[in-house]
Design an enzyme around this catalytic site. Structure first.
Site, PDB file in Angstrom:
ATOM      1  N   SER A  68      20.605  65.506  75.368  1.00 60.26           N
ATOM      2  CA  SER A  68      20.454  64.939  74.026  1.00 60.26           C
ATOM      3  C   SER A  68      19.043  64.471  73.690  1.00 60.26           C
ATOM      4  CB  SER A  68      21.432  63.781  73.828  1.00 60.26           C
ATOM      5  OG  SER A  68      22.726  64.284  73.564  1.00 60.26           O
ATOM      6  N   LYS A  71      17.656  65.787  70.506  1.00 60.74           N
ATOM      7  CA  LYS A  71      17.792  65.184  69.177  1.00 60.74           C
ATOM      8  C   LYS A  71      16.480  64.595  68.656  1.00 60.74           C
ATOM      9  CE  LYS A  71      22.774  64.272  69.547  1.00 60.74           C
ATOM     10  NZ  LYS A  71      23.117  64.495  70.958  1.00 60.74           N
ATOM     11  N   SER A 132      23.691  58.749  69.599  1.00 60.74           N
ATOM     12  CA  SER A 132      23.611  60.149  70.016  1.00 60.74           C
ATOM     13  C   SER A 132      24.810  60.960  69.527  1.00 60.74           C
ATOM     14  CB  SER A 132      23.493  60.256  71.546  1.00 60.74           C
ATOM     15  OG  SER A 132      22.963  61.512  71.918  1.00 60.74           O
TER      16      SER A 132
END
Length: 441
Positions: A68, A71, A132
């Site tokens: 993640s 992101k 997230s």
């Protein structure tokens, strides 16, 4: 036992000090540089945010799963779209079947999204940045580019434009999830087992651009907890996965970002940032500790790097405007009143260096401006003072890590130190005659 005379006593004391305390004798002349800590991670990287000076590099150019941390790229493109007027914070996005189904997977980090319901860009962005939330990231990607695959193309193009090597980038979605978690909505040509992969160096590069181009990213990244859709039946308490923020279990002063990531392939990852005494650093750890079984390890390893960076590095002036160096050799001049012109640096050069660095010992690499000289490797008069002739990279001789963009030092313009007027007709004619007879005999 024989007694020592006063000279023998002095010698004996000196010998004892030199034997027992050799560092005492050397300390006034030299100081050993602090060694970087051993980081328990597959890769670790740290830079100073403004200059890109590399402070720590462990396997920083090895391509690994980024989970993640992906992101951060998604955040950049969303913030860019808002800046360009393509999106607005209060703009509403309708949730499609793909985002809805992803949001219902309780094994993934998510906030609950309702099929066909509308959510603002701000709501989805906060859920993505703080919690997230994967489905929120998908919806934002679709809003920016029309579809997730098109958004992935934009992600890759953006990172390459910053200087990352195409072969070091493998991006297949906007979230960092493994493709098998996306209910068949996978990037064309990729497989079910594919996952985003990049290097620690490139993740630091992403964070550097995110922080420098959109410093407001920290306004959201530093929020420890927030309630999503507070006061509704969909309300969910979001605790930031960055446990180094105030009030969380690995809290550290001055940490205000940036993004964690965890998958089976990538392990526990974290891109962190903190500022102390006017210096901001960016740290990256990938597959820290035992991965999924110890998510706290990434913060423990990050703390090591932050301690090392803040304790051992500072900004120092390396050269002043007008300084020269043996690497900046004078350039021959054709048709001038003088035969050559000296070169100097055009500005002061400040750099992040280790605190024990002797800045008098510099390595300077000079690169000449293309098309500047004639076929005889000369400048042709007249020449103005301050004429740009090239660039130099300046660094202390003990710097082995360089900069995130691959440079070996801080770049500075190199210019001519003085004006050189063109010689008059008679002087030039005399030189031609002299040259003729010199070549003749």
């Amino acid at each position: 036992m024989k007694k020592l005379n006063k000279y023998g006593v002095v010698f004996a004391v000196a010998l004892m000090i030199g034997t027992i305390f050799p560092s005492f004798l050397m300390g006034a002349q030299t100081a050993s540089a602090a060694e970087a800590p051993e980081i328990n991670a597959a890769a670790a990287f740290a830079i100073e945010a403004k200059t890109g000076k590399v402070l720590v590099n462990k396997n920083g150019d090895e391509k690994l799963g980024i989970a993640s941390m992906t992101k951060m790229i998604t955040e950049y493109l969303v913030l860019e779209a808002i800046k360009d007027g393509k999106l607005k914070w209060d703009q509403k996005i309708t949730i499609d079947d793909y985002s809805y189904k992803t949001s219902q997977n309780s094994e993934l980090s998510n906030v609950p999204l309702r099929l066909g319901e509308q959510y603002t860009v701000k709501e989805l962005y906060e859920a993505m940045a703080i919690y997230s939330a994967n489905a929120a990231a998908i919806s934002l990607a679709q809003a920016v580019s029309g579809s997730e695959p098109q958004f992935v193309d934009a992600m890759r193009e953006k990172v390459i434009s910053w200087g990352a090597k195409a072969e070091d980038i493998h991006l297949v979605n906007a979230t960092g999830l493994t493709n098998s978690d996306l209910n068949g909505n996978i990037y064309p040509g990729s497989s079910e087992t594919d996952e985003n992969m990049m290097t620690a160096r490139d993740m630091a590069l992403v964070a550097q651009h995110l922080l420098n181009d959109f410093p407001e990213v920290l306004e959201t990244a530093k929020i420890p907890t927030l309630d999503f859709r507070k006061g509704t039946s969909d309300e969910i308490h979001m605790e930031n996965w960055n446990w180094m923020l105030p009030g969380l279990i690995y809290a550290r002063d001055n940490v205000d970002g940036l993004k964690t990531g965890t998958t089976d392939i990538a392990g526990a990852c974290f891109t962190g940032t903190a500022e102390e005494n006017g210096m901001r650093i960016i740290t990256v750890v990938m597959n820290a500790g035992d991965g999924e079984t110890n998510k706290g390890a990434r913060f423990e390893e990050t703390a090591k790097m932050m301690d090392y960076a803040f304790d051992n590095f500072e900004m120092k002036e390396l050269v002043k405007k007008g300084d020269t160096n043996k690497a900046l050799k004078a350039i021959n001049v054709a048709k001038g009143k003088e035969d050559s012109v000296k070169l100097v640096m055009d500005t002061n050069v400040n750099a992040i260096v280790q605190k024990d660095t002797e800045v008098k010992n510099l390595k300077v690499t000079y690169t000449e401006k293309e098309g500047l000289l004639n076929s005889d490797k000369e400048l042709v008069a007249p020449i103005k003072k301050g004429m740009e002739v090239g660039t130099a990279q300046v660094a202390p001789t003990n710097d082995t890590l360089g900069y995130i963009n691959g440079a070996t030092g801080q770049e500075v313009k190199v210019v001519t130190a003085s004006e050189v007027e063109k010689a008059n007709f008679f002087v030039l004619t005399g030189r031609e005659i002299k040259s003729f007879f010199t070549n003749l005999f």
